[in-house]
Enzyme design. Structure first.
Site, PDB file in Angstrom:
ATOM      1  N   PRO A 130       0.807  -1.223   0.000  1.00 19.61           N
ATOM      2  CA  PRO A 130       0.000   0.000   0.000  1.00 19.61           C
ATOM      3  C   PRO A 130       0.837   1.268   0.000  1.00 19.61           C
ATOM      4  O   PRO A 130       1.796   1.402   0.766  1.00 19.61           O
ATOM      5  CB  PRO A 130      -0.814  -0.126   1.290  1.00 19.61           C
ATOM      6  CG  PRO A 130      -0.973  -1.591   1.466  1.00 19.61           C
ATOM      7  CD  PRO A 130       0.335  -2.184   1.002  1.00 19.61           C
ATOM      8  N   CYS A 131       0.473   2.178  -0.888  1.00 15.18           N
ATOM      9  CA  CYS A 131       1.242   3.407  -1.057  1.00 15.18           C
ATOM     10  C   CYS A 131       0.779   4.514  -0.128  1.00 15.18           C
ATOM     11  O   CYS A 131       1.438   5.541  -0.011  1.00 15.18           O
ATOM     12  CB  CYS A 131       1.142   3.894  -2.501  1.00 15.18           C
ATOM     13  SG  CYS A 131      -0.540   4.303  -3.034  1.00 15.18           S
ATOM     14  N   THR A 132      -0.352   4.354   0.547  1.00 12.96           N
ATOM     15  CA  THR A 132      -0.934   5.431   1.341  1.00 12.96           C
ATOM     16  C   THR A 132       0.008   6.003   2.391  1.00 12.96           C
ATOM     17  O   THR A 132       0.039   7.213   2.597  1.00 12.96           O
ATOM     18  CB  THR A 132      -2.229   4.941   2.018  1.00 12.96           C
ATOM     19  OG1 THR A 132      -3.029   4.263   1.051  1.00 12.96           O
ATOM     20  CG2 THR A 132      -3.014   6.103   2.582  1.00 12.96           C
TER      21      THR A 132
END
Length: 341
Positions: A78-80
């Site tokens: 996940p890039c968040t």
């Protein structure tokens, strides 16, 4: 499985952009893990024979694959936590799955590992985090890992889409052989949005399609932003990105319904909305990859809009394959498109 086929395991598989690219590079997936049901539907619709596990990666025991001699573990974690569109909480973000990526490497002990993320992860703010990750890999025997940027536009995708990619090898010989992939369509020869989408936007006989493709949408587009499974996904990105799309003749404030294209008498200078299939083309997905046939508009766009474009994933896969040594790329040629069905 042929002697030239390499094996892989992937986490956070999403809509399959990285998995498809690695398949095209000659990797056979032993396991794909994805917890979001709409994305799993996309994967199963396209590759019903893949071993796809719908589960939170934190609940997967990768020790089951320790003796399988896996060549590559990969994932679009996940890039968040590092995304400029989020709060950039980094390692403190509950969505941070980097510890799980390291655990997978530890439990599987593959010949190579590859993890991709957003450009923001390369910012000075996250230098300590990156160093901790590299130290953790080195402690497992994966020394001198390479962490660099790849740009999808350099591989025929009509958007810049910068991604940070971490590549690590278990063996010194592979590390020495590894070379970052050379651009196929470097700046000056990049594929424009117009030439990518002309046939789709002219599907209803739009009389302005030629003008749009050759006079308006003559550059690559801004990076698509798919949003998370809980938020976003109703448009092509934040205000700045939508303004860039507007200059390309595209209304980025929303998406057209599946299959909808400009009408025959649509204003030649009037912007129009992309449909999901058009957006998938901009992401580098082949038309045969089922997306809009499987999900309704918003979820279809969310699953695909965050993907690692298949052409970029394929380039990375081929570079890793070459580094893994003689025989790894036997019978695998770059020329021509590897069939995807």
């Amino acid at each position: 499985m042929t002697s030239s086929t390499l094996t892989s395991i992937e986490i956070c598989a999403g809509a399959g952009g990285q998995a498809l690219g690695l398949e095209q590079a000659g990797f056979e997936h032993e396991l794909l893990v994805e917890y979001w049901s709409p994305a799993v539907q996309i994967l199963r619709a396209n590759r019903p024979k893949w071993n796809i596990v719908e589960k939170d990666v934190r609940e997967v025991d990768f020790r089951l694959y320790r003796d399988a001699n896996i060549d590559l573990v990969a994932g679009g974690v996940p890039c968040t936590p590092a995304s400029k569109a989020g709060k950039q909480l980094g390692a403190s973000d509950e969505r941070n799955l980097w510890p799980e990526a390291i655990r997978m490497v530890d439990e599987v002990r593959p010949r190579a590992a590859m993890f991709e993320n957003v450009r923001g992860l390369m910012d000075p703010k996250f230098e300590g985090w990156r160093n901790e990750t590299l130290e953790a890999l080195a402690a497992l025997g994966y020394e001198d890992a390479v962490w660099d940027m790849i740009y999808a536009a350099d591989f025929g995708v009509p958007q810049l889409r910068p991604r940070s990619v971490l590549v690590a090898f278990r063996d010194e010989e592979a590390r020495e052989r590894f070379r970052w992939p050379e651009p196929v369509t470097p700046e000056g020869s990049r594929v424009s949005v117009g030439e990518t989408l002309k046939d789709l936007v002219s599907a209803n006989g739009w009389e302005g399609a030629d003008h749009w493709a050759t006079e308006v949408a003559t550059t690559i587009g801004p990076t698509l932003v798919g949003g998370s499974e809980k938020h976003g996904g109703a448009d092509l990105g934040p205000t700045r990105a939508r303004a860039q799309w507007r200059r390309l003749g595209v209304d980025g404030l929303g998406l057209a319904n599946h299959g909808v294209a400009p009408a025959k008498k649509h204003d030649p200078n009037g912007p129009f909305k992309l449909n999901v299939r058009m957006a998938a083309r901009v992401q580098g997905f082949p038309d045969i990859w089922k997306i809009d046939e499987v999900l309704r508009k918003t979820n279809a766009y969310k699953t695909m809009g965050n993907a690692f474009p298949p052409p970029a994933a394929r380039a990375m896969g081929e570079a890793i394959r070459a580094a893994l040594g003689p025989g790894a790329d036997a019978g695998h040629e770059r020329s021509g498109q590897v069939p995807v069905d």
